[in-house]
Design a protein around this motif. Structure first.
Motif, PDB file in Angstrom:
ATOM      1  N   LYS A   1       4.388  -7.418 -14.712  1.00 18.49           N
ATOM      2  CA  LYS A   1       4.823  -6.444 -13.711  1.00 18.49           C
ATOM      3  C   LYS A   1       4.387  -6.884 -12.322  1.00 18.49           C
ATOM      4  CE  LYS A   1       4.147  -2.846 -17.196  1.00 18.49           C
ATOM      5  NZ  LYS A   1       3.528  -3.762 -18.165  1.00 18.49           N
ATOM      6  N   VAL A   2       3.154  -7.348 -12.210  1.00 16.92           N
ATOM      7  CA  VAL A   2       2.658  -7.820 -10.916  1.00 16.92           C
ATOM      8  C   VAL A   2       3.464  -9.029 -10.448  1.00 16.92           C
ATOM      9  CG1 VAL A   2       0.681  -8.884  -9.764  1.00 16.92           C
ATOM     10  CG2 VAL A   2       0.342  -6.898 -11.238  1.00 16.92           C
ATOM     11  N   ILE A   3       3.762  -9.937 -11.356  1.00 19.30           N
ATOM     12  CA  ILE A   3       4.527 -11.133 -10.985  1.00 19.30           C
ATOM     13  C   ILE A   3       5.923 -10.755 -10.511  1.00 19.30           C
ATOM     14  CG2 ILE A   3       5.568 -13.252 -11.876  1.00 19.30           C
ATOM     15  CD1 ILE A   3       3.173 -13.486 -13.779  1.00 19.30           C
ATOM     16  N   VAL A   4       6.590  -9.833 -11.210  1.00 23.08           N
ATOM     17  CA  VAL A   4       7.937  -9.414 -10.819  1.00 23.08           C
ATOM     18  C   VAL A   4       7.907  -8.760  -9.437  1.00 23.08           C
ATOM     19  CG1 VAL A   4       9.799  -7.792 -11.323  1.00 23.08           C
ATOM     20  CG2 VAL A   4       8.846  -9.205 -13.144  1.00 23.08           C
ATOM     21  N   ILE A   5       6.963  -7.864  -9.209  1.00 22.13           N
ATOM     22  CA  ILE A   5       6.863  -7.196  -7.900  1.00 22.13           C
ATOM     23  C   ILE A   5       6.604  -8.211  -6.797  1.00 22.13           C
ATOM     24  CG2 ILE A   5       5.507  -5.550  -6.551  1.00 22.13           C
ATOM     25  CD1 ILE A   5       5.003  -4.059  -9.212  1.00 22.13           C
ATOM     26  N   ALA A   6       5.718  -9.172  -7.055  1.00 21.96           N
ATOM     27  CA  ALA A   6       5.415 -10.197  -6.054  1.00 21.96           C
ATOM     28  C   ALA A   6       6.645 -11.062  -5.761  1.00 21.96           C
ATOM     29  CB  ALA A   6       4.256 -11.067  -6.526  1.00 21.96           C
ATOM     30  N   LEU A   7       7.391 -11.425  -6.799  1.00 20.93           N
ATOM     31  CA  LEU A   7       8.576 -12.255  -6.610  1.00 20.93           C
ATOM     32  C   LEU A   7       9.656 -11.523  -5.821  1.00 20.93           C
ATOM     33  CD1 LEU A   7       8.937 -13.999 -10.098  1.00 20.93           C
ATOM     34  CD2 LEU A   7       8.202 -15.034  -7.943  1.00 20.93           C
ATOM     35  N   VAL A   8       9.791 -10.236  -6.063  1.00 25.19           N
ATOM     36  CA  VAL A   8      10.798  -9.449  -5.349  1.00 25.19           C
ATOM     37  C   VAL A   8      10.410  -9.256  -3.887  1.00 25.19           C
ATOM     38  CG1 VAL A   8      11.845  -7.154  -5.197  1.00 25.19           C
ATOM     39  CG2 VAL A   8      11.625  -8.258  -7.411  1.00 25.19           C
ATOM     40  N   SER A   9       9.107  -9.120  -3.610  1.00 22.94           N
ATOM     41  CA  SER A   9       8.655  -8.702  -2.286  1.00 22.94           C
ATOM     42  C   SER A   9       8.290  -9.848  -1.347  1.00 22.94           C
ATOM     43  CB  SER A   9       7.428  -7.781  -2.430  1.00 22.94           C
ATOM     44  OG  SER A   9       7.697  -6.709  -3.300  1.00 22.94           O
ATOM     45  N   PHE A  10       7.933 -11.014  -1.875  1.00 17.93           N
ATOM     46  CA  PHE A  10       7.317 -12.024  -1.005  1.00 17.93           C
ATOM     47  C   PHE A  10       8.306 -12.704  -0.081  1.00 17.93           C
ATOM     48  CE2 PHE A  10       9.083 -15.363  -3.550  1.00 17.93           C
ATOM     49  CZ  PHE A  10       8.947 -16.525  -2.808  1.00 17.93           C
ATOM     50  N   PHE A  11       9.594 -12.780  -0.453  1.00 15.18           N
ATOM     51  CA  PHE A  11      10.557 -13.568   0.324  1.00 15.18           C
ATOM     52  C   PHE A  11      10.687 -13.081   1.766  1.00 15.18           C
ATOM     53  CE2 PHE A  11      14.914 -14.533   1.733  1.00 15.18           C
ATOM     54  CZ  PHE A  11      14.883 -15.912   1.657  1.00 15.18           C
ATOM     55  N   PRO A  12      10.951 -11.791   2.034  1.00 17.08           N
ATOM     56  CA  PRO A  12      11.037 -11.378   3.449  1.00 17.08           C
ATOM     57  C   PRO A  12       9.734 -11.563   4.202  1.00 17.08           C
ATOM     58  CG  PRO A  12      11.035  -9.468   1.985  1.00 17.08           C
ATOM     59  CD  PRO A  12      11.199 -10.668   1.118  1.00 17.08           C
ATOM     60  N   ILE A  13       8.607 -11.440   3.520  1.00 19.54           N
ATOM     61  CA  ILE A  13       7.317 -11.652   4.177  1.00 19.54           C
ATOM     62  C   ILE A  13       7.180 -13.110   4.592  1.00 19.54           C
ATOM     63  CG2 ILE A  13       4.815 -11.552   3.876  1.00 19.54           C
ATOM     64  CD1 ILE A  13       5.265  -9.285   1.869  1.00 19.54           C
ATOM     65  N   ALA A  14       7.522 -14.026   3.690  1.00 15.06           N
ATOM     66  CA  ALA A  14       7.398 -15.448   3.980  1.00 15.06           C
ATOM     67  C   ALA A  14       8.350 -15.882   5.094  1.00 15.06           C
ATOM     68  CB  ALA A  14       7.656 -16.263   2.706  1.00 15.06           C
TER      69      ALA A  14
ATOM     70  N   ALA B   1       3.318 -14.269  15.785  1.00 15.56           N
ATOM     71  CA  ALA B   1       3.884 -14.035  14.460  1.00 15.56           C
ATOM     72  C   ALA B   1       3.679 -12.618  13.952  1.00 15.56           C
ATOM     73  CB  ALA B   1       3.274 -15.028  13.458  1.00 15.56           C
ATOM     74  N   LEU B   2       2.701 -11.884  14.497  1.00 12.16           N
ATOM     75  CA  LEU B   2       2.365 -10.574  13.941  1.00 12.16           C
ATOM     76  C   LEU B   2       3.537  -9.587  13.933  1.00 12.16           C
ATOM     77  CD1 LEU B   2      -1.292  -9.972  15.176  1.00 12.16           C
ATOM     78  CD2 LEU B   2      -0.482 -10.315  12.834  1.00 12.16           C
ATOM     79  N   PRO B   3       4.323  -9.449  15.015  1.00 12.05           N
ATOM     80  CA  PRO B   3       5.466  -8.536  14.934  1.00 12.05           C
ATOM     81  C   PRO B   3       6.461  -8.939  13.847  1.00 12.05           C
ATOM     82  CG  PRO B   3       4.980  -9.075  17.220  1.00 12.05           C
ATOM     83  CD  PRO B   3       4.154  -9.993  16.380  1.00 12.05           C
ATOM     84  N   PHE B   4       6.689 -10.236  13.690  1.00 14.79           N
ATOM     85  CA  PHE B   4       7.581 -10.711  12.633  1.00 14.79           C
ATOM     86  C   PHE B   4       6.982 -10.422  11.259  1.00 14.79           C
ATOM     87  CE2 PHE B   4       8.673 -13.106  16.358  1.00 14.79           C
ATOM     88  CZ  PHE B   4      10.032 -13.359  16.259  1.00 14.79           C
ATOM     89  N   LEU B   5       5.681 -10.635  11.134  1.00 13.69           N
ATOM     90  CA  LEU B   5       5.012 -10.384   9.864  1.00 13.69           C
ATOM     91  C   LEU B   5       5.169  -8.936   9.449  1.00 13.69           C
ATOM     92  CD1 LEU B   5       3.053 -10.914   7.516  1.00 13.69           C
ATOM     93  CD2 LEU B   5       1.156 -10.628   9.140  1.00 13.69           C
ATOM     94  N   PHE B   6       4.965  -8.007  10.369  1.00 10.91           N
ATOM     95  CA  PHE B   6       5.065  -6.593  10.013  1.00 10.91           C
ATOM     96  C   PHE B   6       6.506  -6.204   9.685  1.00 10.91           C
ATOM     97  CE2 PHE B   6       0.788  -6.100  11.760  1.00 10.91           C
ATOM     98  CZ  PHE B   6       0.257  -5.216  10.832  1.00 10.91           C
ATOM     99  N   SER B   7       7.478  -6.859  10.290  1.00 14.60           N
ATOM    100  CA  SER B   7       8.864  -6.611   9.898  1.00 14.60           C
ATOM    101  C   SER B   7       9.083  -7.001   8.435  1.00 14.60           C
ATOM    102  CB  SER B   7       9.827  -7.393  10.797  1.00 14.60           C
ATOM    103  OG  SER B   7       9.764  -6.926  12.126  1.00 14.60           O
ATOM    104  N   GLY B   8       8.541  -8.157   8.061  1.00  9.62           N
ATOM    105  CA  GLY B   8       8.640  -8.579   6.664  1.00  9.62           C
ATOM    106  C   GLY B   8       7.860  -7.677   5.734  1.00  9.62           C
ATOM    107  N   LEU B   9       6.684  -7.195   6.187  1.00  7.32           N
ATOM    108  CA  LEU B   9       5.882  -6.304   5.349  1.00  7.32           C
ATOM    109  C   LEU B   9       6.600  -4.999   5.076  1.00  7.32           C
ATOM    110  CD1 LEU B   9       2.303  -6.784   6.868  1.00  7.32           C
ATOM    111  CD2 LEU B   9       3.178  -7.683   4.710  1.00  7.32           C
ATOM    112  N   LYS B  10       7.322  -4.477   6.059  1.00  3.38           N
ATOM    113  CA  LYS B  10       8.048  -3.216   5.857  1.00  3.38           C
ATOM    114  C   LYS B  10       9.187  -3.399   4.859  1.00  3.38           C
ATOM    115  CE  LYS B  10       8.329  -2.574  10.367  1.00  3.38           C
ATOM    116  NZ  LYS B  10       8.629  -1.998  11.699  1.00  3.38           N
ATOM    117  N   ILE B  11       9.883  -4.522   4.960  1.00  8.02           N
ATOM    118  CA  ILE B  11      10.941  -4.786   3.976  1.00  8.02           C
ATOM    119  C   ILE B  11      10.338  -4.985   2.593  1.00  8.02           C
ATOM    120  CG2 ILE B  11      12.803  -6.367   3.334  1.00  8.02           C
ATOM    121  CD1 ILE B  11      13.086  -7.034   6.313  1.00  8.02           C
TER     122      ILE B  11
END
Length: 280
Positions: free
Chosen positions: A145-158, A195-205
């Motif tokens: 479950k953790v792996i699936v959530i991480a895989l779904v969420s990490f792309f916009p953050i990266a 990078a911080l404003p961009f990072l938070f945009s990815g974090l929200k997504i």
């Protein structure tokens, strides 16, 4: 107290009241429109179901949904806590993975050329399709479950973090380098703030996607959680209870999104102040 001091105190109190009133009006301007829209949707939904005579098993009225939510509050709370734990752990893993990968790609052109295409390809694979494989590899515990959530969420953050790191003005980096600043100091004083404003945009997504990832993960292999509860209720044709569960999931997603947005405002006051000046 002199007349001058009294007048100054009165002016200060008046300005404070005006400032408080302005803040309340701004808050009301942000909060009231979505609440009024929600109320309109609920009224139309309730009226449509009652007038059309739609069966509850097909589309329950809002009153039926809220009644089911209250009657099953303990069940919903217990399963919500399971899902919240999965989301928090998976989302944290996504942040570590996404930010770490972005830093590596931003620091090396060769690494970016070699890995960025595969980063994009990783999002072409449907996560629900590989989730059963993860269950086979790791078992029916928290790990898939953790792996699936991480895989779904990490792309916009990266991706957003990488774009932010690359948005730093080259002239500023060259100036810092000329002044003898090392790579770490250039990163800390120039690239990271950019990078911080961009990072938070990815974090929200990523916060919104983490809830979807948790449901995917629980559909594949779980014995508790809101996603698992939806499957169970679907087999029982308990539509009102399913809607109640979906509402709880939405509340979790909104709460996580709101926490990220609050952290952004607290950590980046200069960014939001600049945006207000641009809109003024």
């Amino acid at each position: 107290m002199s007349a001058v001091q009294t007048a100054a105190s009165a002016r200060g109190e008046a300005e404070s009241r005006r400032g408080s009133g302005a803040r309340l009006r701004r808050a009301a301007g942000h909060v009231l429109p979505p609440l009024l829209f929600l109320a309109l949707v609920l009224v139309l939904w309730q009226a449509g179901v009652r007038i059309s005579g739609t069966e509850e098993s097909t589309l329950p009225a809002p009153t039926d949904v809220f009644s089911a939510m209250w009657e099953n509050r303990t069940l919903l709370a217990d399963n919500a806590w399971v899902t919240i734990q999965e989301i928090l752990i998976g989302y944290t893993a996504a942040i570590v993975l996404g930010v770490g990968l972005a830093v590596v790609l931003a620091s090396s052109l060769l690494a970016e050329r070699a890995m960025y295409p595969w980063l994009v390809v990783s999002q072409m694979v449907p996560i629900p399709a590989i989730a059963p494989i993860l269950v086979i590899w790791t078992g029916f515990d928290l790990r898939p479950k953790v792996i699936v959530i991480a895989l779904v969420s990490f792309f916009p953050i990266a991706v957003n973090t990488l774009d932010g790191l690359k948005s730093t003005e080259p002239e500023l980096l060259n100036l810092l380098k000329t002044l003898g600043a090392g790579r770490w100091k250039r990163f800390r004083t120039a690239q990271l703030p950019s990078a911080l404003p961009f990072l938070f945009s990815g974090l929200k997504i990523g916060a919104a996607l983490s809830v979807i990832g948790a449901v995917f993960a629980e559909w594949v292999g779980a014995d508790a959680g809101l996603g698992y509860l939806i499957l169970t209720l679907n087999n029982q044709v308990a539509t009102a209870e399913m809607f109640a569960t979906i509402i709880v999931l939405a509340v979790i997603g909104i709460a996580l999104f709101g926490l990220v947005r609050l952290a952004e405002r607290l950590m980046l006051p200069w960014y939001h102040a600049g945006r207000k000046e641009e809109r003024a």
